[in-house]
Design a protein around this motif. Structure first.
Motif, PDB file in Angstrom:
ATOM      1  N   PRO A  23       0.809  -1.230   0.000  1.00  0.00           N
ATOM      2  CA  PRO A  23       0.000   0.000   0.000  1.00  0.00           C
ATOM      3  C   PRO A  23       0.838   1.274   0.000  1.00  0.00           C
ATOM      4  CG  PRO A  23      -0.326  -1.266   2.015  1.00  0.00           C
ATOM      5  CD  PRO A  23       0.427  -2.135   1.081  1.00  0.00           C
ATOM      6  N   ARG A  24       2.020   1.215   0.621  1.00  0.00           N
ATOM      7  CA  ARG A  24       2.854   2.437   0.646  1.00  0.00           C
ATOM      8  C   ARG A  24       3.348   2.778  -0.739  1.00  0.00           C
ATOM      9  NH1 ARG A  24       6.694   0.020   5.068  1.00  0.00           N
ATOM     10  NH2 ARG A  24       5.950  -1.819   3.989  1.00  0.00           N
ATOM     11  N   ALA A  25       3.798   1.713  -1.462  1.00  0.00           N
ATOM     12  CA  ALA A  25       4.274   1.943  -2.829  1.00  0.00           C
ATOM     13  C   ALA A  25       3.121   2.416  -3.705  1.00  0.00           C
ATOM     14  CB  ALA A  25       4.881   0.655  -3.383  1.00  0.00           C
ATOM     15  N   LYS A  26       1.957   1.806  -3.483  1.00  0.00           N
ATOM     16  CA  LYS A  26       0.800   2.176  -4.289  1.00  0.00           C
ATOM     17  C   LYS A  26       0.398   3.617  -4.013  1.00  0.00           C
ATOM     18  CE  LYS A  26      -2.074  -1.266  -4.121  1.00  0.00           C
ATOM     19  NZ  LYS A  26      -3.309  -2.009  -3.812  1.00  0.00           N
ATOM     20  N   PHE A  27       0.511   4.021  -2.753  1.00  0.00           N
ATOM     21  CA  PHE A  27       0.148   5.394  -2.408  1.00  0.00           C
ATOM     22  C   PHE A  27       1.117   6.380  -3.059  1.00  0.00           C
ATOM     23  CE2 PHE A  27      -0.302   9.111   0.400  1.00  0.00           C
ATOM     24  CZ  PHE A  27      -1.663   9.301   0.221  1.00  0.00           C
ATOM     25  N   LEU A  28       2.383   5.981  -3.097  1.00  0.00           N
ATOM     26  CA  LEU A  28       3.356   6.856  -3.750  1.00  0.00           C
ATOM     27  C   LEU A  28       3.055   6.965  -5.240  1.00  0.00           C
ATOM     28  CD1 LEU A  28       5.635   8.328  -2.332  1.00  0.00           C
ATOM     29  CD2 LEU A  28       7.211   6.876  -3.595  1.00  0.00           C
ATOM     30  N   LEU A  29       2.559   5.869  -5.818  1.00  0.00           N
ATOM     31  CA  LEU A  29       2.153   5.910  -7.222  1.00  0.00           C
ATOM     32  C   LEU A  29       1.012   6.913  -7.405  1.00  0.00           C
ATOM     33  CD1 LEU A  29       2.203   4.665 -10.138  1.00  0.00           C
ATOM     34  CD2 LEU A  29       0.398   3.143  -9.344  1.00  0.00           C
ATOM     35  N   PHE A 224       0.150 -10.185   9.708  1.00  0.00           N
ATOM     36  CA  PHE A 224       0.620  -9.951   8.355  1.00  0.00           C
ATOM     37  C   PHE A 224       1.575  -8.760   8.378  1.00  0.00           C
ATOM     38  CE2 PHE A 224      -3.694 -11.596   8.098  1.00  0.00           C
ATOM     39  CZ  PHE A 224      -3.450 -12.757   7.396  1.00  0.00           C
ATOM     40  N   GLU A 225       2.828  -9.021   8.034  1.00  0.00           N
ATOM     41  CA  GLU A 225       3.793  -7.930   7.978  1.00  0.00           C
ATOM     42  C   GLU A 225       3.847  -7.388   6.559  1.00  0.00           C
ATOM     43  OE1 GLU A 225       5.601  -6.275  10.029  1.00  0.00           O
ATOM     44  OE2 GLU A 225       5.392  -7.408  11.899  1.00  0.00           O
ATOM     45  N   LEU A 226       3.874  -6.084   6.431  1.00  0.00           N
ATOM     46  CA  LEU A 226       4.051  -5.496   5.108  1.00  0.00           C
ATOM     47  C   LEU A 226       5.524  -5.584   4.751  1.00  0.00           C
ATOM     48  CD1 LEU A 226       1.892  -2.266   5.243  1.00  0.00           C
ATOM     49  CD2 LEU A 226       1.417  -4.365   4.017  1.00  0.00           C
ATOM     50  N   ARG A 227       5.800  -6.114   3.574  1.00  0.00           N
ATOM     51  CA  ARG A 227       7.191  -6.195   3.156  1.00  0.00           C
ATOM     52  C   ARG A 227       7.304  -5.781   1.703  1.00  0.00           C
ATOM     53  NH1 ARG A 227       8.258 -11.026   5.698  1.00  0.00           N
ATOM     54  NH2 ARG A 227       8.796 -10.088   7.684  1.00  0.00           N
ATOM     55  N   PHE A 228       8.299  -4.968   1.407  1.00  0.00           N
ATOM     56  CA  PHE A 228       8.480  -4.535   0.019  1.00  0.00           C
ATOM     57  C   PHE A 228       8.998  -5.682  -0.827  1.00  0.00           C
ATOM     58  CE2 PHE A 228       8.204   0.051  -0.946  1.00  0.00           C
ATOM     59  CZ  PHE A 228       7.573   0.437   0.215  1.00  0.00           C
ATOM     60  N   LYS A 229       8.338  -5.922  -1.956  1.00  0.00           N
ATOM     61  CA  LYS A 229       8.823  -6.907  -2.919  1.00  0.00           C
ATOM     62  C   LYS A 229       9.537  -6.126  -4.018  1.00  0.00           C
ATOM     63  CE  LYS A 229       4.551  -8.534  -3.289  1.00  0.00           C
ATOM     64  NZ  LYS A 229       3.864  -7.936  -2.152  1.00  0.00           N
ATOM     65  N   PRO A 230      10.290  -6.840  -4.882  1.00  0.00           N
ATOM     66  CA  PRO A 230      10.989  -6.132  -5.976  1.00  0.00           C
ATOM     67  C   PRO A 230      10.043  -5.218  -6.763  1.00  0.00           C
ATOM     68  CG  PRO A 230      11.682  -8.412  -5.922  1.00  0.00           C
ATOM     69  CD  PRO A 230      10.649  -8.261  -4.849  1.00  0.00           C
ATOM     70  N   VAL A 231       8.804  -5.707  -7.028  1.00  0.00           N
ATOM     71  CA  VAL A 231       7.830  -4.898  -7.776  1.00  0.00           C
ATOM     72  C   VAL A 231       7.589  -3.581  -7.058  1.00  0.00           C
ATOM     73  CG1 VAL A 231       5.550  -4.918  -8.801  1.00  0.00           C
ATOM     74  CG2 VAL A 231       6.698  -7.072  -8.333  1.00  0.00           C
TER      75      VAL A 231
END
Lengths: 258, 247
Positions: A23-29, A224-231
């Motif tokens: 969600p953090r990456a998506k929010f930055l998008l 559930f831990e949020l973890r950044f994947k390569p994507v």
């Protein structure tokens, strides 16, 4: 009509790659799309950004709902177009309407594909919010928890509201009868039960939470831990680059509308 | 009767026009529900919702019970009289000036019932009326329903409470997954293993007992205590006579 617009912002519980983005990456998008769309009124750019979102909506399988919310948003877009058409050039009106559609699509994309739980987890990771929450409420998770609870209660409240309306109509209450003042007063029998149900539910929720050890201790872990994947890193990099580039162009060049 | 989500409440809402049929026709006394407003239909078909919290909003019980009467445009004098009578009938008269929110759950349910009964609808629909009521209140409710029935009013009850139904022995319509799966007298329906299972209900105790006693020549379709007692007494006196004869 109003309910159909909201449909475009309701979470769809699917498990597509888009749903699984951090969600953090998506929010930055989201920010990465909003920043250039607010900085520039270039039609090609706005249309291009809108086109970027379409495959994402397709992959997230929320296109139909998006179209529904767009259809409901037609009135507002038309209004924006007409107002700008009479106050400025045609291209400007087109650009501003596109901007409205783009902003609506971006936010609806985010909320349709991000579960409230994930969003809560993401908010929980933000240091500033944790700090604020600790200062205000004495517990770092309190604010993010409040947010998720509020989001979760919306559909429940909608069901309650429908039941209350049904119950009062069964007692001969006619909501759209009488003059304006009477019509406003007609809502009293709806609002009072609804308010009381909400208060009662929150008290029950508080008790249930306490019975399960809330707020617990500092450093609570989550299932559930949020973890950044390569994507997610890639998305993060692209969004950041987009934001930086937008600002750079904004301060060095004048971008025409068309 | 029927399992959760069988469509009982949905069916009930069709009867006063809150929901309109998308297919077929629903008529109330010959009037198509699609052609009448909810207010018009409710005048005839009173629905008491399951949860009184969705209902109550007034400052006093008296106002609460009078609310619908005002909506239907009754004369003020008639309203006062009707409210008094309904409160009396439901044993709520001493709460007339109390806030409904200060009452217990069971009492609130009775206020909700009073709020509907006050306008004397021809058809009364009760959604789960026995939940949260103690034994005495249930007994009262039962005799009240029977009384309404004898006054020529139809009472439709949506319920899971098999024991309550068994004692009244009314006509039962059994629903499952949005369809009516059976209808008939309660003693037939509630003693049928297959139907009970289908609607995810439990047999009334008397029906359980008599299905196990069927080897002794008892009928299986016994659900109420009264009839059970009669049958058992008959059998006992028969046995007594036989014992006396053999000795």
């Amino acid at each position: 009509m109003s309910l159909r617009v909201l449909n475009g912002f309701k979470f769809s519980s699917l498990k597509t790659p888009v749903h699984r983005l951090d969600p953090r990456a998506k929010f930055l998008l989201v920010i990465g799309i909003i920043v250039p769309s607010l900085l520039f009124t270039n039609i090609y750019l706005l249309a291009g950004l809108l086109l970027v979102l379409v495959p994402l909506l397709l992959v997230g399988r929320v296109t139909r709902r998006w179209v529904q919310s767009l259809r409901a948003g037609v009135f507002l877009s038309a209004l924006i177009f007409v107002v700008n058409f009479f106050t400025g050039p045609l291209v400007n009106a087109v650009a501003l309407t596109l901007r409205f559609l783009l902003l609506m699509t971006t936010f609806s994309f985010f909320f349709m594909t991000t579960s409230p739980d994930d969003l809560g987890l993401a908010i929980d990771k933000v240091g500033f919010i944790r700090w604020l929450s600790r200062r205000w409420l004495g517990y770092p998770n309190a604010l993010s928890f409040t947010f998720t609870t509020a989001v979760r209660l919306v559909p429940t409240m909608a069901v309650d509201a429908q039941t209350v309306v049904d119950a009062q109509r069964s007692r001969g209450l006619e909501l759209d009868k009488g003059n304006l003042l009477k019509r406003v007063r007609n809502y009293i029998p709806i609002l009072i039960p609804l308010l009381l149900i909400a208060i009662r539910r929150s008290l029950e929720l508080a008790e249930a939470l306490e019975a399960r050890g809330f707020p617990g201790k500092e450093g609570r872990t989550s299932l559930f831990e949020l973890r950044f994947k390569p994507v997610d890193y890639a998305l993060l990099a692209i969004s950041l680059a987009g934001i930086v580039l937008s600002f750079w162009i904004f301060f060095h060049y004048r971008v025409p509308t068309i | 009767m029927g399992e959760n989500g069988a469509g009982k409440t949905t069916l009930a809402k069709q009867l006063n026009g809150l929901l309109k049929p998308t297919l077929g026709r629903v008529t109330v006394d010959g009037d198509d529900t699609t052609k009448k407003s909810v207010a018009q239909l409710s005048r005839k078909v009173g629905i008491v919702f399951q949860n009184p919290d969705h209902f109550l909003f007034s400052e006093t019980v008296r106002e609460e019970v009078g609310f619908a009467l005002k909506n239907y445009g009754f004369e003020p004098g008639v309203i006062v009289k009707q409210v008094e009578r309904t409160l009396e009938a439901l044993d709520l008269a001493h709460y007339a000036d109390t806030s409904p929110f200060l009452l217990s759950g069971g009492e609130r349910k009775r206020v909700a019932l009073a709020a509907v009964l006050a306008w004397e609808p021809d058809y009364l629909i009760l959604d789960e009326p026995t939940i949260g009521q103690d034994y005495q209140q249930k007994e009262r409710l039962r005799s009240f329903i029977l009384q309404l029935n004898s006054q020529g009013k139809a009472v439709v009850m949506v319920t899971h409470d098999v024991e309550f139904v068994a004692e009244c022995n009314p006509k039962v319509v059994l629903m499952s997954k949005g369809r009516i799966v059976a209808q008939g007298q309660a003693d037939e329906i509630l003693s049928d293993d297959g139907l009970i299972e289908k609607a995810s209900l439990v047999k009334p105790q008397m029906a359980k007992l008599f299905s196990q006693l069927s080897g002794f020549g008892f009928p299986r379709d016994v659900v109420d205590v009264h009839r059970a007692k009669m049958l058992l007494e008959e059998k006992l006196s028969e046995v007594k006579v036989r014992v006396a004869q053999s000795s």
